[in-house]
Enzyme design. Structure first.
Site, PDB file in Angstrom:
ATOM      1  CB  ALA A 236     -15.954  -8.194   7.889  1.00  0.00           C
TER       2      ALA A 236
ATOM      3  CG  ASP B 120      -7.908  -3.330   6.959  1.00  0.00           C
ATOM      4  OD1 ASP B 120      -7.202  -4.079   7.650  1.00  0.00           O
ATOM      5  OD2 ASP B 120      -8.359  -3.658   5.840  1.00  0.00           O
TER       6      ASP B 120
ATOM      7  CG  HIS C 197      -9.578  -2.883   1.557  1.00  0.00           C
ATOM      8  ND1 HIS C 197      -9.003  -3.937   0.885  1.00  0.00           N
ATOM      9  CD2 HIS C 197      -9.330  -3.108   2.873  1.00  0.00           C
ATOM     10  CE1 HIS C 197      -8.445  -4.766   1.750  1.00  0.00           C
ATOM     11  NE2 HIS C 197      -8.612  -4.292   2.970  1.00  0.00           N
TER      12      HIS C 197
ATOM     13  CG  HIS D  39      -4.394  -2.531   3.919  1.00  0.00           C
ATOM     14  ND1 HIS D  39      -3.901  -3.320   4.928  1.00  0.00           N
ATOM     15  CD2 HIS D  39      -5.659  -2.986   3.684  1.00  0.00           C
ATOM     16  CE1 HIS D  39      -4.822  -4.207   5.278  1.00  0.00           C
ATOM     17  NE2 HIS D  39      -5.899  -4.029   4.551  1.00  0.00           N
TER      18      HIS D  39
ATOM     19  CB  SER E  80      -5.068  -8.183   1.477  1.00  0.00           C
ATOM     20  OG  SER E  80      -5.450  -6.818   1.461  1.00  0.00           O
TER      21      SER E  80
ATOM     22  CE  LYS F 210      -7.703  -4.632  11.886  1.00  0.00           C
ATOM     23  NZ  LYS F 210      -7.867  -4.766  10.431  1.00  0.00           N
TER      24      LYS F 210
ATOM     25  CG  ASP G 236     -10.876  -3.101  10.787  1.00  0.00           C
ATOM     26  OD1 ASP G 236     -10.214  -2.646  11.733  1.00  0.00           O
ATOM     27  OD2 ASP G 236     -10.430  -3.959   9.997  1.00  0.00           O
TER      28      ASP G 236
ATOM     29  CB  CYS H 237     -10.891  -7.501  10.944  1.00  0.00           C
ATOM     30  SG  CYS H 237      -9.798  -7.260   9.527  1.00  0.00           S
TER      31      CYS H 237
ATOM     32  CD  GLU I 141      -4.264 -12.706   7.224  1.00  0.00           C
ATOM     33  OE1 GLU I 141      -4.378 -12.767   8.462  1.00  0.00           O
ATOM     34  OE2 GLU I 141      -4.478 -13.650   6.459  1.00  0.00           O
TER      35      GLU I 141
HETATM   36  C1  VGL Z   1     -11.206  -6.801   6.549  1.00  0.00           C
HETATM   37  C2  VGL Z   1     -11.134  -7.806   4.501  1.00  0.00           C
HETATM   38  C3  VGL Z   1      -9.964  -7.160   4.193  1.00  0.00           C
HETATM   39  C4  VGL Z   1     -11.921  -6.605   7.846  1.00  0.00           C
HETATM   40  C5  VGL Z   1     -10.032  -6.144   6.265  1.00  0.00           C
HETATM   41  O1  VGL Z   1     -11.806  -5.508   8.441  1.00  0.00           O
HETATM   42  O2  VGL Z   1     -12.629  -7.535   8.271  1.00  0.00           O
HETATM   43  N1  VGL Z   1     -11.741  -7.640   5.663  1.00  0.00           N
HETATM   44  N2  VGL Z   1      -9.424  -6.331   5.097  1.00  0.00           N
HETATM   45 ZN    ZN Z   2      -7.776  -5.117   4.651  1.00  0.00          ZN
END
Ligand code: VGL
Ligand code: ZN
Length: 199
Positions: A142, A63, A82, A65, A71, A107, A21, A146, A114
């Site tokens: 992060a 990510d 995001h 979405h 989320s 993903k 990510d 993730c 999620e």
């Molecule tokens: C993530 C929060 C929401 C990540 C993804 O990539 O760690 N964190 N969506």
């Molecule tokens: Zn996310």
């Protein structure tokens, strides 16, 4: 085994890099900015270069979405909007040197999924199996979401996991979350290494 036997780590067949990510929305200025997300990019690039040079596979997760993902705050989730699929914020960081050889793993791409763990996309396991991968080297954003969930799933699947400590950035919603996540991953069997540990 003593450290002397184990280090430096020589990359070999069966190794793969997973870059988690590294997307515009997770960099400073992004919709879900992670402090230091930009600082890791040159080091992530160094890892990518090492794997490509060794003809080893590189996976880049993203990510990805829908606009009403579970989320998001409006849907009752914890996060601001995001990484909406196709938006600028969902693009990989402009400074990331993703070679054409990198395999992109999306993903969280349905309203229900999620999407923290890259293994939620069955394509990842499928490709790792096809390439007979045994060791995963994981970096990205992060640490406490993730990266954590991807590494936990990898350990459950019996991969040997090397956590690339110099190429991680944590969301740190609570100040120690990143450190706690690193401790959890280490306790479950991940080895924390840095670029210097590669031969
Ligand atoms: C993530 C929060 C929401 C990540 C993804 O990539 O760690 N964190 N969506
Ligand atoms: Zn996310």
């Amino acid at each position: 085994m003593s450290q002397v036997d184990f280090f430096p780590i020589r990359l070999k067949q069966g190794d793969a890099l997973i870059v988690v990510d590294v997307q515009i929305d997770f960099l400073p200025g992004g919709a879900l900015a992670v402090a230091g997300g930009d600082k890791i990019i040159p080091i992530v690039n160094s890892y990518i270069e090492r794997f490509i040079r060794s003809h080893l596979p590189v996976f880049a997760t993203r990510d990805w979405h829908p606009s009403h993902h579970r989320s998001f705050i409006a849907q009752g989730g914890p996060w601001p909007v995001h990484c909406v699929a196709g938006s600028n914020g969902a693009e990989f960081a402009p400074g990331l040197f993703l070679s054409d050889a990198a395999v992109i793993v999306s993903k969280g791409d349905t309203a229900e999924a999620e999407g923290y763990s890259a293994f939620e996309n069955p394509e990842l396991k499928h490709r790792l199996d096809n390439a007979s991968i045994q060791r995963l080297f994981v970096c990205g954003i992060a640490t406490d979401y993730c990266v954590l969930q991807t590494v936990r799933d990898a350990l459950k699947l019996d991969y040997q996991v090397f956590l690339l400590h110099d190429a991680l950035a944590a969301a740190n919603v609570h100040p120690l979350d990143g450190l706690i996540a690193e401790r959890i991953m280490a306790d479950e069997g991940a080895l924390l290494i840095t670029l210097d540990d590669l031969s």
